[in-house]
Design a protein around this motif. Structure first.
Motif, PDB file in Angstrom:
ATOM      1  N   LEU A  85     -52.027  83.093  27.869  1.00  0.00           N
ATOM      2  CA  LEU A  85     -52.752  82.092  28.001  1.00  0.00           C
ATOM      3  C   LEU A  85     -51.780  81.705  30.458  1.00  0.00           C
ATOM      4  CD1 LEU A  85     -54.120  78.866  28.277  1.00  0.00           C
ATOM      5  CD2 LEU A  85     -52.228  78.477  27.761  1.00  0.00           C
ATOM      6  N   GLU A  86     -52.287  81.542  30.674  1.00  0.00           N
ATOM      7  CA  GLU A  86     -51.868  80.996  33.075  1.00  0.00           C
ATOM      8  C   GLU A  86     -51.691  79.705  32.947  1.00  0.00           C
ATOM      9  OE1 GLU A  86     -54.321  83.923  35.218  1.00  0.00           O
ATOM     10  OE2 GLU A  86     -53.346  85.379  33.764  1.00  0.00           O
ATOM     11  N   LYS A  87     -52.658  78.664  32.954  1.00  0.00           N
ATOM     12  CA  LYS A  87     -52.827  77.742  32.893  1.00  0.00           C
ATOM     13  C   LYS A  87     -53.725  76.919  32.742  1.00  0.00           C
ATOM     14  CE  LYS A  87     -56.834  80.272  36.108  1.00  0.00           C
ATOM     15  NZ  LYS A  87     -56.631  79.668  37.109  1.00  0.00           N
ATOM     16  N   HIS A  88     -53.245  75.216  32.480  1.00  0.00           N
ATOM     17  CA  HIS A  88     -54.466  74.076  31.865  1.00  0.00           C
ATOM     18  C   HIS A  88     -55.397  73.753  33.328  1.00  0.00           C
ATOM     19  CE1 HIS A  88     -52.906  74.120  28.439  1.00  0.00           C
ATOM     20  NE2 HIS A  88     -51.351  74.251  28.999  1.00  0.00           N
ATOM     21  N   ILE A  89     -56.742  73.833  33.021  1.00  0.00           N
ATOM     22  CA  ILE A  89     -57.102  73.095  34.341  1.00  0.00           C
ATOM     23  C   ILE A  89     -58.039  71.582  33.422  1.00  0.00           C
ATOM     24  CG2 ILE A  89     -57.708  75.105  34.911  1.00  0.00           C
ATOM     25  CD1 ILE A  89     -60.597  75.667  34.132  1.00  0.00           C
ATOM     26  N   PHE A  90     -58.701  70.525  34.504  1.00  0.00           N
ATOM     27  CA  PHE A  90     -59.219  69.329  34.280  1.00  0.00           C
ATOM     28  C   PHE A  90     -57.596  68.738  33.021  1.00  0.00           C
ATOM     29  CE2 PHE A  90     -62.347  72.258  36.268  1.00  0.00           C
ATOM     30  CZ  PHE A  90     -63.075  71.642  36.790  1.00  0.00           C
ATOM     31  N   VAL A  91     -57.081  68.561  33.430  1.00  0.00           N
ATOM     32  CA  VAL A  91     -55.814  68.578  32.619  1.00  0.00           C
ATOM     33  C   VAL A  91     -56.037  66.468  32.656  1.00  0.00           C
ATOM     34  CG1 VAL A  91     -54.435  69.697  32.173  1.00  0.00           C
ATOM     35  CG2 VAL A  91     -53.996  68.472  33.921  1.00  0.00           C
ATOM     36  N   ALA A  92     -56.922  66.139  34.612  1.00  0.00           N
ATOM     37  CA  ALA A  92     -56.862  64.863  34.389  1.00  0.00           C
ATOM     38  C   ALA A  92     -58.565  64.409  33.094  1.00  0.00           C
ATOM     39  CB  ALA A  92     -57.482  64.809  35.827  1.00  0.00           C
ATOM     40  N   ASP A  93     -58.711  64.721  32.769  1.00  0.00           N
ATOM     41  CA  ASP A  93     -60.012  64.536  32.136  1.00  0.00           C
ATOM     42  C   ASP A  93     -59.293  64.665  30.344  1.00  0.00           C
ATOM     43  OD1 ASP A  93     -61.055  63.861  34.205  1.00  0.00           O
ATOM     44  OD2 ASP A  93     -62.539  66.130  33.512  1.00  0.00           O
ATOM     45  N   LYS A  94     -58.231  65.675  30.070  1.00  0.00           N
ATOM     46  CA  LYS A  94     -57.959  65.503  28.165  1.00  0.00           C
ATOM     47  C   LYS A  94     -58.098  64.021  28.000  1.00  0.00           C
ATOM     48  CE  LYS A  94     -53.122  64.915  27.598  1.00  0.00           C
ATOM     49  NZ  LYS A  94     -53.326  64.356  26.800  1.00  0.00           N
ATOM     50  N   GLY A  95     -57.987  64.671  26.870  1.00  0.00           N
ATOM     51  CA  GLY A  95     -57.870  64.233  25.737  1.00  0.00           C
ATOM     52  C   GLY A  95     -56.051  63.258  25.527  1.00  0.00           C
ATOM     53  N   ASP A  96     -56.423  61.504  25.021  1.00  0.00           N
ATOM     54  CA  ASP A  96     -55.647  60.901  24.904  1.00  0.00           C
ATOM     55  C   ASP A  96     -54.762  60.897  23.667  1.00  0.00           C
ATOM     56  OD1 ASP A  96     -56.809  59.472  23.563  1.00  0.00           O
ATOM     57  OD2 ASP A  96     -56.900  57.932  24.232  1.00  0.00           O
ATOM     58  N   TYR A  97     -55.169  62.117  22.765  1.00  0.00           N
ATOM     59  CA  TYR A  97     -55.065  62.430  21.374  1.00  0.00           C
ATOM     60  C   TYR A  97     -53.841  63.512  21.296  1.00  0.00           C
ATOM     61  CZ  TYR A  97     -59.546  65.067  21.728  1.00  0.00           C
ATOM     62  OH  TYR A  97     -59.785  66.106  22.149  1.00  0.00           O
ATOM     63  N   TYR A  98     -53.387  63.900  22.399  1.00  0.00           N
ATOM     64  CA  TYR A  98     -52.393  65.290  22.113  1.00  0.00           C
ATOM     65  C   TYR A  98     -51.821  65.028  24.030  1.00  0.00           C
ATOM     66  CZ  TYR A  98     -56.144  67.666  25.026  1.00  0.00           C
ATOM     67  OH  TYR A  98     -57.236  68.216  26.243  1.00  0.00           O
ATOM     68  N   ASP A  99     -51.087  65.895  23.891  1.00  0.00           N
ATOM     69  CA  ASP A  99     -50.524  66.594  24.907  1.00  0.00           C
ATOM     70  C   ASP A  99     -50.064  67.791  25.789  1.00  0.00           C
ATOM     71  OD1 ASP A  99     -49.283  63.357  25.350  1.00  0.00           O
ATOM     72  OD2 ASP A  99     -47.882  63.588  23.071  1.00  0.00           O
ATOM     73  N   ILE A 100     -49.895  68.167  26.499  1.00  0.00           N
ATOM     74  CA  ILE A 100     -49.730  69.992  26.700  1.00  0.00           C
ATOM     75  C   ILE A 100     -48.325  69.412  27.046  1.00  0.00           C
ATOM     76  CG2 ILE A 100     -50.405  71.458  28.938  1.00  0.00           C
ATOM     77  CD1 ILE A 100     -53.308  69.374  29.128  1.00  0.00           C
ATOM     78  N   THR A 101     -47.373  70.289  25.990  1.00  0.00           N
ATOM     79  CA  THR A 101     -46.097  70.492  26.841  1.00  0.00           C
ATOM     80  C   THR A 101     -45.328  72.356  26.153  1.00  0.00           C
ATOM     81  OG1 THR A 101     -45.782  70.668  24.612  1.00  0.00           O
ATOM     82  CG2 THR A 101     -45.706  68.242  25.078  1.00  0.00           C
ATOM     83  N   ASP A 102     -46.182  73.225  26.790  1.00  0.00           N
ATOM     84  CA  ASP A 102     -45.760  74.492  27.120  1.00  0.00           C
ATOM     85  C   ASP A 102     -45.678  75.216  28.426  1.00  0.00           C
ATOM     86  OD1 ASP A 102     -48.235  74.123  28.757  1.00  0.00           O
ATOM     87  OD2 ASP A 102     -49.856  75.958  27.680  1.00  0.00           O
ATOM     88  N   GLY A 103     -45.291  74.247  29.601  1.00  0.00           N
ATOM     89  CA  GLY A 103     -45.194  74.279  30.077  1.00  0.00           C
ATOM     90  C   GLY A 103     -45.761  75.135  31.804  1.00  0.00           C
ATOM     91  N   LEU A 104     -46.685  75.752  31.338  1.00  0.00           N
ATOM     92  CA  LEU A 104     -47.867  76.064  32.013  1.00  0.00           C
ATOM     93  C   LEU A 104     -48.101  74.942  32.916  1.00  0.00           C
ATOM     94  CD1 LEU A 104     -49.509  78.563  29.641  1.00  0.00           C
ATOM     95  CD2 LEU A 104     -47.974  79.263  30.873  1.00  0.00           C
ATOM     96  N   PRO A 105     -48.751  76.258  34.535  1.00  0.00           N
ATOM     97  CA  PRO A 105     -49.212  75.182  35.371  1.00  0.00           C
ATOM     98  C   PRO A 105     -50.400  74.440  34.728  1.00  0.00           C
ATOM     99  CG  PRO A 105     -48.739  77.394  36.254  1.00  0.00           C
ATOM    100  CD  PRO A 105     -48.389  76.973  34.420  1.00  0.00           C
ATOM    101  N   GLN A 106     -50.566  73.169  35.550  1.00  0.00           N
ATOM    102  CA  GLN A 106     -51.383  72.478  34.829  1.00  0.00           C
ATOM    103  C   GLN A 106     -52.646  71.754  36.419  1.00  0.00           C
ATOM    104  OE1 GLN A 106     -50.818  69.241  32.960  1.00  0.00           O
ATOM    105  NE2 GLN A 106     -49.324  70.084  31.578  1.00  0.00           N
ATOM    106  N   SER A 107     -53.786  72.116  36.446  1.00  0.00           N
ATOM    107  CA  SER A 107     -54.247  71.595  37.504  1.00  0.00           C
ATOM    108  C   SER A 107     -54.800  69.609  37.246  1.00  0.00           C
ATOM    109  CB  SER A 107     -55.733  72.566  38.222  1.00  0.00           C
ATOM    110  OG  SER A 107     -54.762  73.322  38.479  1.00  0.00           O
ATOM    111  N   ALA A 108     -55.492  68.987  37.943  1.00  0.00           N
ATOM    112  CA  ALA A 108     -55.855  67.643  37.776  1.00  0.00           C
ATOM    113  C   ALA A 108     -57.375  68.240  37.447  1.00  0.00           C
ATOM    114  CB  ALA A 108     -56.060  66.731  38.509  1.00  0.00           C
ATOM    115  N   GLN A 109     -57.998  68.523  38.341  1.00  0.00           N
ATOM    116  CA  GLN A 109     -59.454  69.413  38.247  1.00  0.00           C
ATOM    117  C   GLN A 109     -59.331  70.293  38.312  1.00  0.00           C
ATOM    118  OE1 GLN A 109     -61.976  66.999  37.937  1.00  0.00           O
ATOM    119  NE2 GLN A 109     -60.143  66.016  38.209  1.00  0.00           N
TER     120      GLN A 109
END
Length: 124
Positions: free
Chosen positions: A100-124
């Motif tokens: 895995l390289e990145k997380h995308i659309f994190v502004a829309d993620k569910g409120d029932y989990y956190d992203i904690t792997d330290g990979l880059p995150q894009s809001a959209q």
């Protein structure tokens, strides 16, 4: 060579191309269609061989989503103006050898989990 299929085996796909954009999408459409986070990678469309009867859903004015009409597996995402196609990493048969390289659309993620792997995150 990566090979994959839907749950019932009606649709199969394969590529020998190097996958790009290995990501987890947290957008509302992916969450609704997959039931969670959708992990995918993309290759040039010409380098992905698909057999079986893919049903396409026009999810937005800019993209469509491919799935199996028999078992419901969500397998592909295709922007109308690009020559690449994304495929589901969860549908790959066996190990992928990918990271895995990145997380995308994190502004829309569910409120029932956190992203904690330290990979880059894009809001959209």
């Amino acid at each position: 060579m990566l090979k994959g299929s839907c749950l019932c085996g009606n649709i199969q796909f394969e590529t020998s191309a190097k996958p790009n954009g290995i990501s987890m999408c947290h957008c509302g459409q992916c969450r609704k269609q997959s039931g969670g986070i959708w992990s995918s990678a993309y290759v040039p469309e010409r380098d992905l061989t698909i057999t079986g009867d893919v049903s396409w859903y026009a999810a937005s004015p800019t993209a469509k989503r491919g799935f199996c009409a028999f078992c419901g597996s969500f397998l592909f995402w295709k922007a109308h103006d690009e020559d690449t196609i994304s495929f589901s990493l969860g549908a790959i048969d066996g190990p992928t050898g990918l990271k895995l390289e990145k997380h995308i659309f994190v502004a829309d993620k569910g409120d029932y989990y956190d992203i904690t792997d330290g990979l880059p995150q894009s809001a959209q």
